[in-house]
Write a protein that holds these residues in place. Sequence first.
Motif, PDB file in Angstrom:
ATOM      1  N   GLY A  99       0.790  -1.221   0.000  1.00 60.88           N
ATOM      2  CA  GLY A  99       0.000   0.000   0.000  1.00 60.88           C
ATOM      3  C   GLY A  99       0.826   1.277   0.000  1.00 60.88           C
ATOM      4  O   GLY A  99       0.281   2.378  -0.003  1.00 60.88           O
ATOM      5  N   CYS A 100       2.144   1.148  -0.018  1.00 54.66           N
ATOM      6  CA  CYS A 100       3.019   2.326   0.019  1.00 54.66           C
ATOM      7  C   CYS A 100       2.901   3.094  -1.294  1.00 54.66           C
ATOM      8  O   CYS A 100       3.102   2.547  -2.368  1.00 54.66           O
ATOM      9  N   ALA A 101       2.599   4.377  -1.162  1.00 56.04           N
ATOM     10  CA  ALA A 101       2.401   5.209  -2.357  1.00 56.04           C
ATOM     11  C   ALA A 101       3.554   6.173  -2.605  1.00 56.04           C
ATOM     12  O   ALA A 101       3.615   6.806  -3.653  1.00 56.04           O
ATOM     13  N   ASP A 102       4.489   6.296  -1.675  1.00 56.11           N
ATOM     14  CA  ASP A 102       5.585   7.255  -1.814  1.00 56.11           C
ATOM     15  C   ASP A 102       6.879   6.591  -1.356  1.00 56.11           C
ATOM     16  O   ASP A 102       7.027   6.234  -0.197  1.00 56.11           O
ATOM     17  N   LEU A 103       7.824   6.415  -2.273  1.00 55.14           N
ATOM     18  CA  LEU A 103       9.066   5.721  -1.980  1.00 55.14           C
ATOM     19  C   LEU A 103      10.181   6.640  -1.481  1.00 55.14           C
ATOM     20  O   LEU A 103      11.355   6.291  -1.538  1.00 55.14           O
ATOM     21  N   ASP A 104       9.827   7.787  -0.948  1.00 56.56           N
ATOM     22  CA  ASP A 104      10.810   8.709  -0.398  1.00 56.56           C
ATOM     23  C   ASP A 104      11.479   8.066   0.825  1.00 56.56           C
ATOM     24  O   ASP A 104      10.809   7.498   1.688  1.00 56.56           O
ATOM     25  N   ARG A 105      12.790   8.147   0.892  1.00 57.68           N
ATOM     26  CA  ARG A 105      13.539   7.536   1.998  1.00 57.68           C
ATOM     27  C   ARG A 105      13.112   8.079   3.361  1.00 57.68           C
ATOM     28  O   ARG A 105      13.128   7.349   4.345  1.00 57.68           O
ATOM     29  N   ILE A 106      12.761   9.339   3.431  1.00 52.62           N
ATOM     30  CA  ILE A 106      12.423   9.957   4.712  1.00 52.62           C
ATOM     31  C   ILE A 106      11.185   9.314   5.354  1.00 52.62           C
ATOM     32  O   ILE A 106      11.019   9.349   6.559  1.00 52.62           O
ATOM     33  N   ARG A 107      10.333   8.683   4.562  1.00 55.23           N
ATOM     34  CA  ARG A 107       9.109   8.055   5.069  1.00 55.23           C
ATOM     35  C   ARG A 107       9.337   6.660   5.629  1.00 55.23           C
ATOM     36  O   ARG A 107       8.447   6.065   6.201  1.00 55.23           O
ATOM     37  N   HIS A 108      10.527   6.103   5.448  1.00 55.59           N
ATOM     38  CA  HIS A 108      10.788   4.712   5.821  1.00 55.59           C
ATOM     39  C   HIS A 108      11.784   4.612   6.967  1.00 55.59           C
ATOM     40  O   HIS A 108      12.871   5.164   6.904  1.00 55.59           O
ATOM     41  N   GLY A 109      11.404   3.877   8.008  1.00 57.83           N
ATOM     42  CA  GLY A 109      12.268   3.690   9.172  1.00 57.83           C
ATOM     43  C   GLY A 109      13.357   2.664   8.932  1.00 57.83           C
ATOM     44  O   GLY A 109      14.368   2.660   9.623  1.00 57.83           O
ATOM     45  N   LEU A 110      13.160   1.792   7.959  1.00 62.13           N
ATOM     46  CA  LEU A 110      14.175   0.788   7.653  1.00 62.13           C
ATOM     47  C   LEU A 110      14.426   0.771   6.155  1.00 62.13           C
ATOM     48  O   LEU A 110      13.488   0.687   5.353  1.00 62.13           O
ATOM     49  N   ILE A 111      15.701   0.864   5.788  1.00 61.59           N
ATOM     50  CA  ILE A 111      16.115   0.845   4.387  1.00 61.59           C
ATOM     51  C   ILE A 111      17.195  -0.218   4.248  1.00 61.59           C
ATOM     52  O   ILE A 111      18.149  -0.240   5.035  1.00 61.59           O
ATOM     53  N   ILE A 112      17.040  -1.117   3.266  1.00 62.06           N
ATOM     54  CA  ILE A 112      18.056  -2.141   3.033  1.00 62.06           C
ATOM     55  C   ILE A 112      18.470  -2.132   1.568  1.00 62.06           C
ATOM     56  O   ILE A 112      17.722  -1.707   0.696  1.00 62.06           O
ATOM     57  N   ASP A 113      19.678  -2.601   1.309  1.00 57.02           N
ATOM     58  CA  ASP A 113      20.128  -2.798  -0.059  1.00 57.02           C
ATOM     59  C   ASP A 113      19.512  -4.088  -0.575  1.00 57.02           C
ATOM     60  O   ASP A 113      19.310  -5.039   0.188  1.00 57.02           O
ATOM     61  N   CYS A 114      19.247  -4.165  -1.849  1.00 60.17           N
ATOM     62  CA  CYS A 114      18.526  -5.296  -2.429  1.00 60.17           C
ATOM     63  C   CYS A 114      19.234  -6.628  -2.240  1.00 60.17           C
ATOM     64  O   CYS A 114      18.582  -7.664  -2.127  1.00 60.17           O
ATOM     65  N   HIS A 115      20.547  -6.637  -2.156  1.00 54.84           N
ATOM     66  CA  HIS A 115      21.251  -7.900  -1.995  1.00 54.84           C
ATOM     67  C   HIS A 115      21.025  -8.538  -0.631  1.00 54.84           C
ATOM     68  O   HIS A 115      21.330  -9.704  -0.425  1.00 54.84           O
ATOM     69  N   ALA A 116      20.462  -7.781   0.321  1.00 59.84           N
ATOM     70  CA  ALA A 116      20.193  -8.306   1.653  1.00 59.84           C
ATOM     71  C   ALA A 116      18.867  -9.069   1.724  1.00 59.84           C
ATOM     72  O   ALA A 116      18.595  -9.739   2.709  1.00 59.84           O
ATOM     73  N   VAL A 117      18.049  -8.980   0.682  1.00 56.28           N
ATOM     74  CA  VAL A 117      16.756  -9.655   0.664  1.00 56.28           C
ATOM     75  C   VAL A 117      16.983 -11.138   0.368  1.00 56.28           C
ATOM     76  O   VAL A 117      17.693 -11.488  -0.564  1.00 56.28           O
ATOM     77  N   ASP A 118      16.390 -12.000   1.178  1.00 59.19           N
ATOM     78  CA  ASP A 118      16.528 -13.445   0.984  1.00 59.19           C
ATOM     79  C   ASP A 118      15.581 -13.886  -0.107  1.00 59.19           C
ATOM     80  O   ASP A 118      14.409 -13.576  -0.031  1.00 59.19           O
ATOM     81  N   PRO A 119      15.989 -14.530  -1.156  1.00 58.85           N
ATOM     82  CA  PRO A 119      17.290 -15.140  -1.408  1.00 58.85           C
ATOM     83  C   PRO A 119      18.272 -14.211  -2.105  1.00 58.85           C
ATOM     84  O   PRO A 119      19.291 -14.665  -2.629  1.00 58.85           O
ATOM     85  N   GLY A 120      18.017 -12.951  -2.129  1.00 58.62           N
ATOM     86  CA  GLY A 120      18.937 -11.999  -2.757  1.00 58.62           C
ATOM     87  C   GLY A 120      18.392 -11.519  -4.089  1.00 58.62           C
ATOM     88  O   GLY A 120      17.556 -12.137  -4.703  1.00 58.62           O
ATOM     89  N   CYS A 121      18.893 -10.397  -4.499  1.00 57.01           N
ATOM     90  CA  CYS A 121      18.476  -9.800  -5.762  1.00 57.01           C
ATOM     91  C   CYS A 121      19.538 -10.102  -6.807  1.00 57.01           C
ATOM     92  O   CYS A 121      20.730 -10.021  -6.526  1.00 57.01           O
ATOM     93  N   GLY A 122      19.125 -10.410  -8.002  1.00 57.26           N
ATOM     94  CA  GLY A 122      20.061 -10.740  -9.057  1.00 57.26           C
ATOM     95  C   GLY A 122      20.688  -9.554  -9.752  1.00 57.26           C
ATOM     96  O   GLY A 122      21.472  -9.725 -10.672  1.00 57.26           O
ATOM     97  N   CYS A 123      20.386  -8.325  -9.307  1.00 59.33           N
ATOM     98  CA  CYS A 123      20.890  -7.155 -10.025  1.00 59.33           C
ATOM     99  C   CYS A 123      22.328  -6.807  -9.668  1.00 59.33           C
ATOM    100  O   CYS A 123      22.932  -5.978 -10.327  1.00 59.33           O
ATOM    101  N   VAL A 124      22.900  -7.403  -8.604  1.00 63.27           N
ATOM    102  CA  VAL A 124      24.302  -7.163  -8.248  1.00 63.27           C
ATOM    103  C   VAL A 124      24.975  -8.478  -7.895  1.00 63.27           C
ATOM    104  O   VAL A 124      24.348  -9.362  -7.337  1.00 63.27           O
ATOM    105  N   PRO A 125      26.258  -8.605  -8.184  1.00 63.59           N
ATOM    106  CA  PRO A 125      26.982  -9.808  -7.768  1.00 63.59           C
ATOM    107  C   PRO A 125      27.070  -9.887  -6.245  1.00 63.59           C
ATOM    108  O   PRO A 125      27.212  -8.867  -5.574  1.00 63.59           O
ATOM    109  N   HIS A 126      26.971 -11.078  -5.692  1.00 66.09           N
ATOM    110  CA  HIS A 126      27.028 -11.283  -4.242  1.00 66.09           C
ATOM    111  C   HIS A 126      28.337 -10.732  -3.670  1.00 66.09           C
ATOM    112  O   HIS A 126      29.406 -10.971  -4.209  1.00 66.09           O
TER     113      HIS A 126
END
Length: 70
Positions: free
Chosen positions: A32-59
């Motif tokens: 339901g998030c309508a605004d991806l501004d960083r200031i609105r989010h208490g937790l920010i992670i890089d995509c490679h930290a998502v299990d099982p990981g994101c394929g957009c960067v090498p591990h």
Amino acid sequence: MECAFCTDGIDHCHGTLVVHPDGGFAECTDPGCADLDRIRHGLIIDCHAVDPGCGCVPHGSLGPALRRAS
């Protein structure tokens, strides 16, 4: 237990902002998030930290996975 931001009427999101290394692409775990501004989010992670990981960067090519939003 109530969210202090909700109680105070502060605009925020309860989801986690997942940031991709291309510098411009981000997505939120809250559908339901309508605004991806960083200031609105208490937790920010890089995509490679998502299990099982994101394929957009090498591990292992990025630094620390977790950081608090400012």
